[in-house]
Design an enzyme around this catalytic site. Sequence first.
Site, PDB file in Angstrom:
ATOM      1  N   ASP A 238      41.570  36.676  36.994  1.00 12.52           N
ATOM      2  CA  ASP A 238      41.765  35.532  37.882  1.00 12.52           C
ATOM      3  C   ASP A 238      43.206  35.470  38.378  1.00 12.52           C
ATOM      4  OD1 ASP A 238      40.962  33.341  39.278  1.00 12.52           O
ATOM      5  OD2 ASP A 238      40.935  31.970  37.575  1.00 12.52           O
TER       6      ASP A 238
ATOM      7  N   HIS B 198      43.579  40.565  46.399  1.00  4.80           N
ATOM      8  CA  HIS B 198      42.492  41.359  45.808  1.00  4.80           C
ATOM      9  C   HIS B 198      42.862  42.836  45.787  1.00  4.80           C
ATOM     10  CE1 HIS B 198      40.079  37.887  45.434  1.00  4.80           C
ATOM     11  NE2 HIS B 198      39.794  37.737  46.711  1.00  4.80           N
TER      12      HIS B 198
ATOM     13  N   LEU C 128      36.108  56.270  27.623  1.00  2.00           N
ATOM     14  CA  LEU C 128      36.164  54.811  27.808  1.00  2.00           C
ATOM     15  C   LEU C 128      34.920  54.388  28.579  1.00  2.00           C
ATOM     16  CD1 LEU C 128      37.746  52.029  27.868  1.00  2.00           C
ATOM     17  CD2 LEU C 128      38.615  52.755  30.094  1.00  2.00           C
TER      18      LEU C 128
HETATM   19  C1  FPP Z   1      39.599  36.177  41.089  1.00  2.00           C
HETATM   20  O1  FPP Z   1      40.807  35.755  41.706  1.00  2.00           O
HETATM   21  C2  FPP Z   1      39.250  37.522  41.507  1.00  2.00           C
HETATM   22  C3  FPP Z   1      38.070  37.916  42.088  1.00  2.00           C
HETATM   23  C4  FPP Z   1      36.969  36.997  42.407  1.00  2.00           C
HETATM   24  C5  FPP Z   1      37.841  39.301  42.484  1.00  2.00           C
HETATM   25  C6  FPP Z   1      38.185  40.338  41.473  1.00  2.00           C
HETATM   26  C7  FPP Z   1      38.382  41.588  42.186  1.00  2.00           C
HETATM   27  C8  FPP Z   1      39.391  42.459  41.931  1.00  2.00           C
HETATM   28  C9  FPP Z   1      40.381  42.317  40.862  1.00  2.00           C
HETATM   29  C10 FPP Z   1      39.510  43.591  42.847  1.00  2.00           C
HETATM   30  C11 FPP Z   1      39.067  44.932  42.456  1.00  2.00           C
HETATM   31  C12 FPP Z   1      38.086  45.124  41.405  1.00  2.00           C
HETATM   32  C13 FPP Z   1      37.487  46.311  41.159  1.00  2.00           C
HETATM   33  C14 FPP Z   1      36.595  46.449  39.994  1.00  2.00           C
HETATM   34  C15 FPP Z   1      37.714  47.496  42.021  1.00  2.00           C
HETATM   35  P1  FPP Z   1      40.784  34.511  42.677  1.00  2.00           P
HETATM   36  O2  FPP Z   1      40.507  35.010  44.051  1.00  2.00           O
HETATM   37  O3  FPP Z   1      39.791  33.508  42.179  1.00  2.00           O
HETATM   38  O4  FPP Z   1      42.246  33.981  42.555  1.00  2.00           O
HETATM   39  P2  FPP Z   1      42.734  32.466  42.636  1.00  2.00           P
HETATM   40  O5  FPP Z   1      42.138  31.741  41.458  1.00  2.00           O
HETATM   41  O6  FPP Z   1      44.215  32.572  42.537  1.00  2.00           O
HETATM   42  O7  FPP Z   1      42.265  31.926  43.955  1.00  2.00           O
END
Ligand code: FPP
Length: 246
Positions: free
Chosen positions: A18, A35, A129
Amino acid sequence: MTSADIARLPRHIAIVMDGNGRWAKLRHRPRTFGHNAGRKAVRAVVESCLREGVKVLTLFAFSSENWRRPEDEVSALMELFLRALDKEVDELHGNGVRIRFVGDLNAFDAGLRQRMLAAMARTAGNDALHLNVAVNYGGRWDIVQAARKAAEAVARGELRAEEIDEQLLGHWMCLSDLPPLDLFIRTGGECRVSNFLLWQLAYAELHFTDTLWPDFDHACLKSAIEDYARRERRYGRTGEQVAQKA
Ligand code: FPP
């Protein structure tokens, strides 16, 4: 590494990644920039797990609730998953990583689903892994799909309802063939599990950090592992009983 160190190393770590959006906002950039930085952090944490000898890493990449995000963010995330699959699979395979996507894959477009299945098939023989990427996953969905399989077995006459116990139902839950979840990490400052791995979390240790996901590096993972190593895992027993057993 001594045997005491190995005993304190979590075999299975799960992470709610997050904070990408806030990380981007702090830099006055769009959420997709965050992201993309998050993808680099995924790469780094996979390398750290290989280095530390962690056997299973389960990442929450896209929850069943994430479809509610603005349409352009959802498509940017899908695009990012596609690019990550194209760019990273060779190297992951070369490093002996087995990739598995967990969740209801039927919701994804055929091209993306095909690439996910191909990556799973290609890396199926690897063992250095186990990297599980939860996409369109929800902990309640997982429990429901396991319950449905049990009900179907009862309907086929292969099982009696009274034979369904924790072990049997657990067998149909995602990741049941892998070591149980030891350590759950959530970055980004929120202290909740957000419908991730509800069944598997039963005896996991929880570690919450304010670090935003794109900033989560090797030192952060080491610090979470050290925090885990200090915990006393009692599984319902008393501290004295645990000390006697050790
Ligand atoms: C949460 O941060 C993150 C996500 C919903 C997306 C997770 C995706 C990645 C880390 C990118 C790549 C992943 C792979 C497996 C290639 P948020 O957008 O909710 O952040 P915020 O709480 O600050 O708004």
